[in-house]
Design a protein around this motif. Structure first.
Motif, mmCIF file in Angstrom:
data_model
loop_
_atom_site.group_PDB
_atom_site.id
_atom_site.type_symbol
_atom_site.label_atom_id
_atom_site.label_comp_id
_atom_site.label_asym_id
_atom_site.label_seq_id
_atom_site.Cartn_x
_atom_site.Cartn_y
_atom_site.Cartn_z
ATOM 1 N N VAL A 283 36.760 16.757 13.261
ATOM 2 C CA VAL A 283 35.380 16.283 13.138
ATOM 3 C C VAL A 283 35.364 14.809 12.737
ATOM 4 O O VAL A 283 34.579 14.011 13.265
ATOM 5 C CB VAL A 283 34.616 17.130 12.103
ATOM 6 N N GLY A 284 36.241 14.444 11.797
ATOM 7 C CA GLY A 284 36.307 13.043 11.383
ATOM 8 C C GLY A 284 36.739 12.128 12.506
ATOM 9 O O GLY A 284 36.212 11.023 12.670
ATOM 10 N N ARG A 285 37.705 12.583 13.293
ATOM 11 C CA ARG A 285 38.180 11.778 14.421
ATOM 12 C C ARG A 285 37.056 11.552 15.426
ATOM 13 O O ARG A 285 36.871 10.443 15.943
ATOM 14 C CB ARG A 285 39.360 12.497 15.081
ATOM 15 N N GLU A 286 36.292 12.606 15.697
ATOM 16 C CA GLU A 286 35.176 12.471 16.628
ATOM 17 C C GLU A 286 34.088 11.545 16.071
ATOM 18 O O GLU A 286 33.320 10.956 16.841
ATOM 19 C CB GLU A 286 34.586 13.848 16.925
ATOM 20 N N ALA A 287 34.051 11.433 14.752
ATOM 21 C CA ALA A 287 33.056 10.548 14.124
ATOM 22 C C ALA A 287 33.560 9.114 14.020
ATOM 23 O O ALA A 287 32.853 8.245 13.509
ATOM 24 C CB ALA A 287 32.704 11.068 12.733
ATOM 25 N N GLY A 288 34.794 8.859 14.496
ATOM 26 C CA GLY A 288 35.337 7.509 14.471
ATOM 27 C C GLY A 288 36.039 7.152 13.175
ATOM 28 O O GLY A 288 36.305 5.976 12.921
ATOM 29 N N LEU A 289 36.359 8.164 12.352
ATOM 30 C CA LEU A 289 37.045 7.915 11.091
ATOM 31 C C LEU A 289 38.550 7.955 11.274
ATOM 32 O O LEU A 289 39.054 8.583 12.214
ATOM 33 C CB LEU A 289 36.628 8.961 10.044
ATOM 34 N N ASP A 290 39.259 7.310 10.380
ATOM 35 C CA ASP A 290 40.716 7.345 10.408
ATOM 36 C C ASP A 290 41.189 8.745 10.030
ATOM 37 O O ASP A 290 40.842 9.258 8.962
ATOM 38 C CB ASP A 290 41.293 6.317 9.424
ATOM 39 N N GLU A 291 41.995 9.360 10.879
ATOM 40 C CA GLU A 291 42.391 10.748 10.653
ATOM 41 C C GLU A 291 43.203 10.904 9.369
ATOM 42 O O GLU A 291 43.062 11.883 8.644
ATOM 43 C CB GLU A 291 43.187 11.284 11.846
ATOM 44 N N GLY A 292 44.071 9.943 9.088
ATOM 45 C CA GLY A 292 44.860 10.024 7.870
ATOM 46 C C GLY A 292 43.981 10.012 6.631
ATOM 47 O O GLY A 292 44.210 10.775 5.681
ATOM 48 N N ALA A 293 42.950 9.155 6.637
ATOM 49 C CA ALA A 293 42.036 9.086 5.501
ATOM 50 C C ALA A 293 41.235 10.373 5.374
ATOM 51 O O ALA A 293 40.951 10.846 4.264
ATOM 52 C CB ALA A 293 41.097 7.892 5.648
ATOM 53 N N VAL A 294 40.866 10.963 6.504
ATOM 54 C CA VAL A 294 40.110 12.218 6.484
ATOM 55 C C VAL A 294 40.953 13.337 5.884
ATOM 56 O O VAL A 294 40.505 14.102 5.028
ATOM 57 C CB VAL A 294 39.655 12.595 7.907
ATOM 58 N N ARG A 295 42.203 13.435 6.338
ATOM 59 C CA ARG A 295 43.072 14.486 5.802
ATOM 60 C C ARG A 295 43.296 14.308 4.298
ATOM 61 O O ARG A 295 43.318 15.282 3.537
ATOM 62 C CB ARG A 295 44.408 14.494 6.542
ATOM 63 N N ALA A 296 43.474 13.062 3.878
ATOM 64 C CA ALA A 296 43.663 12.804 2.452
ATOM 65 C C ALA A 296 42.437 13.248 1.666
ATOM 66 O O ALA A 296 42.551 13.816 0.568
ATOM 67 C CB ALA A 296 43.949 11.326 2.218
ATOM 68 N N GLU A 297 41.257 13.009 2.212
ATOM 69 C CA GLU A 297 40.029 13.403 1.540
ATOM 70 C C GLU A 297 39.940 14.925 1.423
ATOM 71 O O GLU A 297 39.559 15.461 0.378
ATOM 72 C CB GLU A 297 38.832 12.855 2.314
#
Length: 555
Positions: free
Chosen positions: A16-30
């Motif tokens: 979902v984060g990737r589709e929203a244009g977010l950095d995947e690594g940062a999303v996983r960390a969150e």
């Protein structure tokens, strides 16, 4: 018991984060940080760290680094969700739902207990309420929605109104907690069924399926002050069948939320519990900034004023909540382009080697451009070359982006005074100090009631009496958690409430909603909430108000 549901939930969050244009690594960390915080006070901390590490393929020591970051998300939107909301992203709703699923999936990790359920419930509702979510949208939910379990009789396949629709029963969230705790005692395939049950938490609302109108925070709205108009939210998206294979997925079209006016934001500030001196100072700041704008329009000279602020006070006194409101106010005044809040501490600014810290700090500042960078326990940067590098970089970035960045530093009064005086660049930029007072017992009781109402719980009078007894027996020092203390005891009580009703086959709505004295009675419950406060984590002070919920913020 497997930890796969949690891993899968973080995988969905990453998509979902990737589709929203977010950095995947940062999303996983969150997501990993949120899960760590849900599991924080489990009985065996090392075993929990190892289970968490096994889930994500990380060393157990990373768990202890993640916990303080994720702890914030029990009271405030995550950093990336805040960014999506500031940008009016159509993916913000789906991202909030995915975060809620991560929080609930954390309860399937071996060793998770009643306290974990309480923290998961609060964190999930915090993220959903911040995004105004009252249901799932097809574009942002898992490709394969989890099945809805039929208690004790296998699993039913999902249907359009099962596993996705909003529970209309106001006790749905409590019902979910009971189901989860009951199933957590079982093994094997039952965990899969729990995940289906947990999927409903991401859709649970208040009475009639409505999500509370205010995003959680440490500062809590004061019922006596009258509630301000809640922020407008976008209408729910309609669940539709996926398009034929090969058809490009259309971007969801949601009208952006209207920007809130200065008056609306100040009304929200005024509705927070306590914080009298803080409110007066923010009103004064706004009056000065408005007058400067008028003088500029008239072609008159304007004094050069710094917009950066120092918040001083003990943990849990609403600092984060107020910082978020300041971001919104500055945006409404045209001083910031977005108004989002990015909260960090030393660990998120300092790297392991000299030279890397500058790049890490610059990256954090970049994520806060257009809004507010909130640095908790900023004085922890004093005293070594790594912190000095972070401070020097921060000063340079503040100068380079002075037209679209506000920095707020927070912490205990004396260390903060020393921090600002240690660097001339800081001293010239941080000239406004706002003091946050501790909450009184009456204010802490009111804060807990506000939080409980947001979770669709009622606190019985005898439970409130017990809470007052705990307050009276708790030492008040610099590390007392204030609003966070109220929230921690509420989370633990929610978990014990679910445990108390775990074997009740047909609880009434009153049973599902009412927290009683025994839910606050267990000594272990008190120990688990008081002990962490004794080693206060400023990064978590948002617990009491609107950020921690309005008082929630506690910074």
């Amino acid at each position: 018991m497997t930890t796969q549901p949690l891993r899968e939930a973080v995988d969905v969050l990453a998509r979902v984060g990737r589709e929203a244009g977010l950095d995947e690594g940062a999303v996983r960390a969150e997501g990993m940080a949120l899960a760590a915080a849900v599991l924080e006070r489990a009985t065996d901390a090392m075993a929990m760290a190892q289970a968490w590490g096994q889930t994500f393929g990380r060393p157990a020591v990373d768990y202890f680094e993640m916990v303080p970051r994720g702890r914030r998300y029990g009271s405030i939107p995550t950093t990336l969700l805040g960014t999506l909301l500031a940008e009016s992203s159509p993916r913000a709703h789906g991202y909030a739902v995915a975060l809620a699923d991560v929080a609930t999936a954390a309860c399937t990790v071996p060793g998770a207990d009643a306290d974990s359920v309480g923290r998961a419930a609060v964190a999930a509702r915090t993220q959903l309420a911040a995004a105004g979510v009252s249901g799932h949208s097809t574009a942002d939910t898992p490709v394969h929605p989890p099945p809805t379990p039929d208690r004790g009789h296998g699993v039913h396949a999902p249907t359009p109104d099962r596993g996705r629709g909003l529970p209309q029963d106001p006790g749905a969230l409590s019902q979910w907690s009971q189901e989860l705790l009951h199933r957590a005692q079982e093994q094997g395939d039952r965990v899969r069924q729990m995940l289906g049950e947990m999927g409903r938490l991401g859709q649970a609302g208040g009475p009639g399926g409505q999500v509370p109108p205010y995003p959680p925070g440490t500062a809590y709205p004061d019922p006596a002050a009258g509630a301000p108009d809640p922020p407008a939210t976008s209408p729910d998206q309609v669940v539709t069948q996926p398009p034929p294979e090969g058809t490009p997925e259309p971007e969801p079209q949601e009208p952006p939320e209207p920007e809130r006016s200065v008056e609306e934001l100040l009304a929200e500030l005024d509705a927070l519990i306590g914080l009298t001196r803080v409110k007066a100072e923010i009103h004064r700041q706004v009056a000065v900034l408005k007058m400067d704008a008028r003088r500029q329009e008239a072609g008159l000279r304007v004094a050069t004023l710094t917009r950066h602020l120092v918040f001083v006070g003990n943990p849990g006194t609403g600092k984060t909540t107020v910082a978020r409101l300041v971001g919104g106010i500055y945006r409404a005044l045209g001083l910031l382009s977005k108004g989002q809040l990015v909260e960090v501490d030393r660990s998120e600014l300092v790297a392991g080697y000299l030279g890397q810290t500058a790049a890490k700090t610059a990256e954090v500042v970049k994520s806060a451009l257009g809004g507010v960078l909130f640095i908790d326990e900023a004085y922890s940067l004093n005293g070594d070359q790594y912190g000095k590098e972070a401070i020097d970089t921060l000063v340079k970035e503040m100068e380079d982006h002075r037209d679209d960045l506000v920095v707020i530093v927070a912490g205990y009064p004396e260390p903060m005074a020393e921090f600002v005086s240690m660097n001339p660049g800081l001293e010239s930029r941080f000239r406004t100090i706002i003091e946050f007072d501790d909450y009184s017992d009456d204010e802490l009781v009111a804060i807990q009631r506000v939080l409980a109402e947001r979770m669709d719980y009622d606190v019985a009078e005898e439970a409130t009496e017990r809470f007052r007894e705990i307050l009276a027996a708790t030492p008040r020092g610099p590390s007392f958690g204030n609003g966070r203390f109220s929230r921690n005891l509420l989370e633990a009580a929610i978990g014990r409430h679910a445990w108390r009703l775990r074997d009740v086959d047909e609880p009434t709505v009153e049973d599902l909603r009412t927290l009683r004295r025994e839910d606050f009675e267990d000594r272990d419950l008190v120990d688990t909430t008081v002990a962490p406060v004794a080693h206060a984590d400023p990064a978590q002070d948002d617990v009491a108000t609107q950020d921690d919920q309005p008082a929630e913020d506690d910074r």
